[in-house]
Structures are given as structure tokens and as C-alpha cells.
Scaffold this active site. Structure first.
Site, PDB file in Angstrom:
ATOM      1  N   HIS A 205     120.145 -19.819  16.702  1.00 57.78           N
ATOM      2  CA  HIS A 205     119.236 -20.771  17.214  1.00 57.78           C
ATOM      3  C   HIS A 205     118.338 -20.165  18.341  1.00 57.78           C
ATOM      4  CE1 HIS A 205     121.244 -23.388  14.461  1.00 57.78           C
ATOM      5  NE2 HIS A 205     122.515 -23.162  14.803  1.00 57.78           N
TER       6      HIS A 205
ATOM      7  N   GLU B  83     124.409 -35.251   7.787  1.00 57.48           N
ATOM      8  CA  GLU B  83     122.957 -35.002   6.592  1.00 57.48           C
ATOM      9  C   GLU B  83     123.217 -33.933   5.692  1.00 57.48           C
ATOM     10  OE1 GLU B  83     119.607 -33.447   9.113  1.00 57.48           O
ATOM     11  OE2 GLU B  83     119.059 -35.492   9.804  1.00 57.48           O
TER      12      GLU B  83
ATOM     13  N   ARG C 159     109.230 -31.791  25.669  1.00 51.72           N
ATOM     14  CA  ARG C 159     108.699 -31.115  26.373  1.00 51.72           C
ATOM     15  C   ARG C 159     107.764 -29.909  25.936  1.00 51.72           C
ATOM     16  NH1 ARG C 159     113.424 -28.731  24.071  1.00 51.72           N
ATOM     17  NH2 ARG C 159     112.686 -26.856  22.912  1.00 51.72           N
TER      18      ARG C 159
ATOM     19  N   LYS D 205     119.912 -37.625  18.656  1.00 61.95           N
ATOM     20  CA  LYS D 205     119.274 -37.123  17.671  1.00 61.95           C
ATOM     21  C   LYS D 205     119.442 -38.301  16.282  1.00 61.95           C
ATOM     22  CE  LYS D 205     118.183 -33.892  20.022  1.00 61.95           C
ATOM     23  NZ  LYS D 205     116.619 -33.656  20.585  1.00 61.95           N
TER      24      LYS D 205
HETATM   25  C1  MV4 Z   1     119.555 -28.672   9.652  1.00 60.42           C
HETATM   26  C2  MV4 Z   1     119.383 -27.478   8.611  1.00 60.42           C
HETATM   27  C3  MV4 Z   1     119.622 -27.844   7.287  1.00 60.42           C
HETATM   28  N1  MV4 Z   1     119.649 -29.124   6.510  1.00 60.42           N
HETATM   29  N2  MV4 Z   1     119.625 -29.978   9.068  1.00 60.42           N
HETATM   30  C4  MV4 Z   1     119.546 -26.482  13.792  1.00 60.42           C
HETATM   31  C5  MV4 Z   1     119.123 -26.555  14.773  1.00 60.42           C
HETATM   32  C6  MV4 Z   1     118.663 -28.072  14.863  1.00 60.42           C
HETATM   33  N3  MV4 Z   1     117.529 -28.194  15.289  1.00 60.42           N
HETATM   34  C7  MV4 Z   1     118.782 -28.605  13.573  1.00 60.42           C
HETATM   35  N4  MV4 Z   1     118.957 -27.408  12.638  1.00 60.42           N
HETATM   36  C8  MV4 Z   1     119.076 -27.252  11.257  1.00 60.42           C
HETATM   37  N5  MV4 Z   1     119.388 -28.635  10.658  1.00 60.42           N
HETATM   38  C9  MV4 Z   1     119.768 -29.891   7.740  1.00 60.42           C
HETATM   39  N6  MV4 Z   1     119.776 -31.304   7.245  1.00 60.42           N
HETATM   40  C10 MV4 Z   1     119.273 -26.358   9.312  1.00 60.42           C
HETATM   41  C11 MV4 Z   1     119.328 -26.186  10.697  1.00 60.42           C
HETATM   42  C12 MV4 Z   1     119.033 -24.964  11.051  1.00 60.42           C
HETATM   43  C13 MV4 Z   1     117.790 -24.232  11.827  1.00 60.42           C
HETATM   44  C14 MV4 Z   1     117.080 -25.187  11.983  1.00 60.42           C
HETATM   45  C15 MV4 Z   1     115.810 -24.763  12.571  1.00 60.42           C
HETATM   46  C16 MV4 Z   1     115.729 -23.692  13.055  1.00 60.42           C
HETATM   47  C17 MV4 Z   1     116.719 -22.728  12.929  1.00 60.42           C
HETATM   48  C18 MV4 Z   1     117.768 -23.120  12.096  1.00 60.42           C
HETATM   49  C19 MV4 Z   1     118.794 -21.997  11.887  1.00 60.42           C
HETATM   50  C20 MV4 Z   1     120.146 -22.705  11.374  1.00 60.42           C
HETATM   51  C21 MV4 Z   1     120.085 -23.854  10.801  1.00 60.42           C
END
Ligand code: MV4
Length: 510
Positions: free
Chosen positions: A243, A208, A300, A124
Site C-alpha cells: 500500500h 466488498e 487532500r 469509507k
Molecule cells: C479493493 C481491492 C480489490 N477489491 N477493494 C487497498 C487500499 C484501499 N484504498 C482499497 N484497496 C483495495 N480495495 C476491492 N473490492 C484491492 C485493493 C488494493 C489496492 C488498491 C489500490 C492500490 C493498491 C492496492 C493494493 C492491494 C489491494
């Protein structure tokens, strides 16, 4: 590289997966006249994918580590049956560079992206660095190769608080830590490293800035070997819990044409930055001011691909096979104007009244909804035994409508028809969600289910008219654009007779 660019014959496809997605892929193959091979564990002898495939190969005991995750067994099964291509589905081996590589080394076609694209996007932090170099917006954060002292300094000087510590090998939220002040950073770094080390065998972490109150919006990408990369528009995936996505829709209620064009161009650039081929998804955060940031790429086919299929008319699995064969993909241009609206509910064998605990047992009665605008992708049947070995998603209910409110009304109809007995399931959750005015109104972010939604204190069941009112208000509210709002709700909002719904909304608010 050359093997990726050589047109591949595909005469028989082995599906290295199970459940609804194996069934979905078998269906696409059958539509194309391609014979299929299923693989199955001890727990899946009577599974639907085994019944539907032309041939089936037994690959071992129920635990995935001893069957669906054993690369050698999958490749042997292909050899034994003469399958010349493998579709990995999602989960299991789908995002393992080693698997894609082993399939190619065995002289077989991997129906998915090149191994190097899986590897780059699977890390990532490397993904972040790679797309950033290509001009894709990422959240302010750190570059690879920093010590804890460096991270602390950069966090204070550049990133600011609150921030997130993320695992480079993570994704899907595993190994993340929210840090609200500098004093908490060292401990968070240490615990995130420990968790990442034990979960992935890779303790690298990065930082981040935390983007709060954002929506999760992803773009579907298709790329072929002839240099064509397009997007098929976005999916809104903010309705999730821990998630785990629960509901996805296309388009997103907050999308407008300008934003779709800008995000779509960004998504194509991100895919091209790793030489991406086949179907993939660019995951983004979109904040309240509609600033967007690349989060990660899923290399995917995704669970929620059907909502894109319903609003574009494109069979994504068919396109994956075409692309793997070295042909030009069917669509030639990005999809800027989705047709209508599609929403998907993930139907899980989980008890929503008891913290979504997984439920096992025999499905005694199963009545599946059909009718206008309804699609069900399912891996189960009446009499099927749900075991504890695999994830709890047993079906997807996908509804299409000309407008978002029509799609929601059809979802309510379909949910009310759906009967599953013998195991606990989350249909009551979906019924409550589709009664929530906030959801109708399209006003939610990724915290909605966990923080603002409850199985006991949901809003009252609105009538279809009230629902429509909420949808109209929501679209006016989010788009501040009557023409766009009219498109979304399917009513001309320049015609003031349709504004009667607004006064009804005002009454409801009292
Ligand atoms: C984040 C974020 C807020 N700020 N990055 C969660 C899973 C991964 N794909 C990245 N995620 C997140 N990254 C920053 N800089 C919030 C999330 C996140 C989230 C993202 C997508 C869908 C659901 C989520 C639930 C909680 C946090």
C-alpha cells in the site's frame, strides 16, 4: 456553510507540514507573492522548509503526536505570526475534519475541502453509500448497520467469494482481510473489527467483492465555490508495495478517450455528491475488462500531484489557494487530452535489498539530476540528517516526455545521475524497475511489485531501441488501436517502416 462561500483574503499562509510537500507549498506561495510560515519540531530545526519559509515557529518534540499533530499548537502558531490561512499538505492533520473545523472556527482559511466533505469521505462506508446514491459505480458490497449474521447472509447471497472485509474508518489498506470462503468470514470479521478498533477507535467493518488483477487509477478533481467541478485526468498508481506507492504516471497506459470521459464524469459526480470544494482525488479500481469502480476519495493534495501538473500545465497548489480565496479556478474545462507523459519515482531512505527497511543518518553526498524534462521535489540537502521520526520519502523524481518511452528514457538518465550517499535509498529499485520489459510494456497491476518483481532476478537492461519496441507492442496490445498507440509512442504505426520494431520484439521474446 457561509464561511466556506465567502471570498477569503489570504495574506500569509502557515504550512502545517514538513519535508518535500512543505517546500512545494512554500514555492507556490512565493510564486504568488504570499509570505509563508513554517512550523517545525525539535528534529526539524535545520530542515529545508524552515529555511525556505519567511518565518518559522517551533512546535515541540520530534514525535508527531507532540508537534505536527497538535491542532492547538498549529493554530497558536498562525495567531502568533498573523497567518490568515493554513495549508495542511498531506498526511498529518490533512484529512481530519476536526482540524479543518478548528481552523475555520479560529477565523482562518483552511486551504482544503469543507470539513463535512472530509468527514463523509473519511468514513469509507459512508463514502461508498453516498457516491452510490449519486449513480457512481461501486464494487458489490454491504450497506451500513448490519450484524455479523446479516453480513454472512449477504456475503453468501449477494456478494460472493472471494471478498474483502474493510474497516469503515480505514483506507489505504489498513484493516483489510481477504476471505475466500463463507467458513472463514466470522473469524475475519472479528479480527478486522479488533484491528480497526485498536487502530482507529472505530470497529465498524463492511464487505466488498474482491476485484482481482485490477489496476489502481485515480482522477484529480478541482472544484471552486462558483459551482465549477472539473477533472484533470487520471494517474496510474498500480506500482506499489504494501500500500505504499512507489511510481505513479499520467496518463495511464490503459486509458483511452472513451474511458477517460466516462471515468471523469463519474469522478466529478462523486465529488459533487459531497459538495466538494478544492483539490481532491477519486481512487478507482479498473479491472481487465476496463470495468471501473469507485474505491475512496482522498480529500487532500496528493504526493503524486506533480505528474498531473506536468501533463496539464496546471499548478495544483496555486489553484488550491485561488479556490480557497473564493476565486474562480483557472482551468475552465476538464482535461481530456494530457500533453505528453509524466512519471514519478518516490525516492525513499529505505534499503531495497533488505525488505525496504527505513534507513537513517546524515546525507554525506547529494547530487540531484536536472536537465530536459526533469523535476525534483525534495525536502533534503547534502549534510541533512535523516531521523527515524517521519516517513522515509525524501524526494520525488518526476520526468516528462512527449511520449511514455521518452519519459522512461529520461527517468533512466535521471536515476543514473542521482547520487545519494550516507543513507540507504531505493534508487536501485527504481533502476531495476525501469529496466523491466513488463513495466515498459505497461503490463502490470497492483500485485506487480510484490509478486512479479524481484531485486535479484529482474530482466536485463534493454537498449533505448528495445525499450521503444516494448512500448509500441504494449500500446498496441493494450489499446488494440493503432492511432492511440501511435500517440502514446510518438511514432506513426500506420507507417509500416516503424513495424521493424515489432520484429525486434519478436526476436527478443525468443
Ligand atoms: C479493493 C481491492 C480489490 N477489491 N477493494 C487497498 C487500499 C484501499 N484504498 C482499497 N484497496 C483495495 N480495495 C476491492 N473490492 C484491492 C485493493 C488494493 C489496492 C488498491 C489500490 C492500490 C493498491 C492496492 C493494493 C492491494 C489491494
Amino acid at each position: 456553510m457561509t464561511s466556506e462561500l465567502t471570498p477569503q483574503k489570504i495574506k500569509k499562509v502557515l504550512i502545517a507540514n514538513r519535508g518535500e510537500i512543505a517546500v512545494r507549498i512554500i514555492r507556490a506561495c512565493r510564486d504568488l507573492g504570499i509570505p509563508t510560515v513554517a512550523v517545525y519540531s525539535e528534529a526539524d530545526r535545520t530542515a529545508l522548509h524552515v529555511r525556505y519559509a519567511d518565518e518559522a515557529v517551533f512546535i515541540g518534540p520530534p514525535p508527531p503526536r507532540e508537534s505536527y499533530l497538535v491542532i492547538g499548537k498549529i493554530i497558536d502558531a498562525a495567531r502568533k505570526t498573523g497567518a490568515d490561512a493554513i495549508h495542511p499538505g498531506y498526511g498529518f492533520l490533512s484529512e481530519r475534519e476536526a482540524f479543518a473545523g478548528a481552523v475555520q472556527d479560529a477565523g482562518l482559511t483552511f486551504i482544503g475541502p469543507p470539513p463535512h466533505a472530509i468527514a463523509t469521505m473519511g468514513d469509507k462506508q459512508e463514502a461508498r453509500t453516498t457516491v452510490k446514491k449519486a449513480g457512481v459505480p461501486v464494487v458489490p458490497g454491504t450497506e451500513p448497520g448490519l450484524t455479523d449474521d446479516d453480513l454472512l447472509a449477504v456475503a453468501i447471497r449477494e456478494v460472493g467469494f472471494p471478498l474483502l472485509v474493510k474497516a469503515a474508518a480505514g483506507g489505504g489498506g489498513k484493516g483489510m482481510r481477504v476471505v475466500r470462503g463463507a467458513e472463514d468470514l466470522p473469524a475475519a470479521l472479528a479480527s478486522a473489527r479488533r484491528e480497526a478498533e485498536s487502530a482507529f477507535g472505530d470497529g465498524r467493518v463492511y464487505i466488498e467483492k474482491l476485484v482481482e488483477g485490477a489496476r489502481h487509477i485515480e482522477f484529480q478533481i478541482l472544484a471552486d465555490m462558483h459551482g465549477n467541478t472539473i477533472h484533470l485526468g487520471e494517474r496510474e498508481c498500480s506500482i506499489q508495495r504494501r500500500h505504499q506507492k512507489l511510481v505513479e504516471e499520467a496518463p495511464s497506459p490503459i486509458m483511452d478517450e472513451t474511458l477517460r470521459r466516462r471515468m471523469g464524469e463519474m469522478a466529478i459526480k462523486a465529488a459533487q455528491s459531497v459538495g466538494y470544494i478544492n483539490a481532491g482525488t477519486i481512487e478507482c479500481l479498473v479491472d481487465k475488462d476496463k470495468n471501473f469502480y469507485f474505491l475512496e476519495m482522498n480529500t487532500r493534495l496528493q504526493v503524486e500531484h506533480p505528474v498531473t501538473e506536468l501533463v496539464t500545465g496546471i499548478d495544483i497548489v496555486k489553484e488550491q489557494i485561488r479556490i480557497a480565496r473564493g476565486r474562480r479556478m483557472g482551468p475552465t474545462e476538464s482535461v481530456m487530452h494530457p500533453n505528453g507523459w509524466a512519471i514519478e519515482c518516490r525516492i525513499n531512505a529505505e534499503d531495497p535489498y533488505h525488505n525496504f527497511m527505513p534507513s537513517v543518518g546524515k546525507i554525506s553526498t547529494l547530487i540531484v539530476p536536472t536537465g530536459p524534462g526533469v523535476r525534483v521535489d525534495s525536502g533534503v540537502y547534502g549534510g541533512y540528517e535523516i531521523t527515524p521520526y517521519y516517513d522515509s520519502m525524501i524526494a520525488k523524481l518526476i520526468c516528462w516526455g512527449e511520449t511514455r518511452s521518452e519519459a522512461i528514457l529520461r527517468m533512466r538518465r535521471a536515476l543514473s545521475e542521482y547520487t545519494i550517499m550516507g543513507v540507504k535509498h531505493n534508487i536501485p529499485f527504481h533502476i531495476n524497475l525501469f529496466n523491466s520489459i513488463s513495466f515498459f510494456a505497461g503490463r502490470f497491476d497492483t500485485k506487480f511489485v510484490e509478486e512479479k518483481f524481484s531485486m535479484t532476478t529482474y530482466e536485463e537492461t534493454p537498449t533505448p531501441e528495445e525499450l521503444e519496441t516494448a512500448a509500441i507492442v504494449a500500446t498496441l496490445f493494450t489499446h488494440r488501436n493503432k492511432q492511440l498507440a501511435s500517440q502514446v509512442v510518438g511514432r506513426n504505426l500506420r507507417d509500416t517502416s516503424n513495424w521493424k520494431y515489432l520484429s525486434r520484439w519478436e526476436r527478443m521474446q525468443k
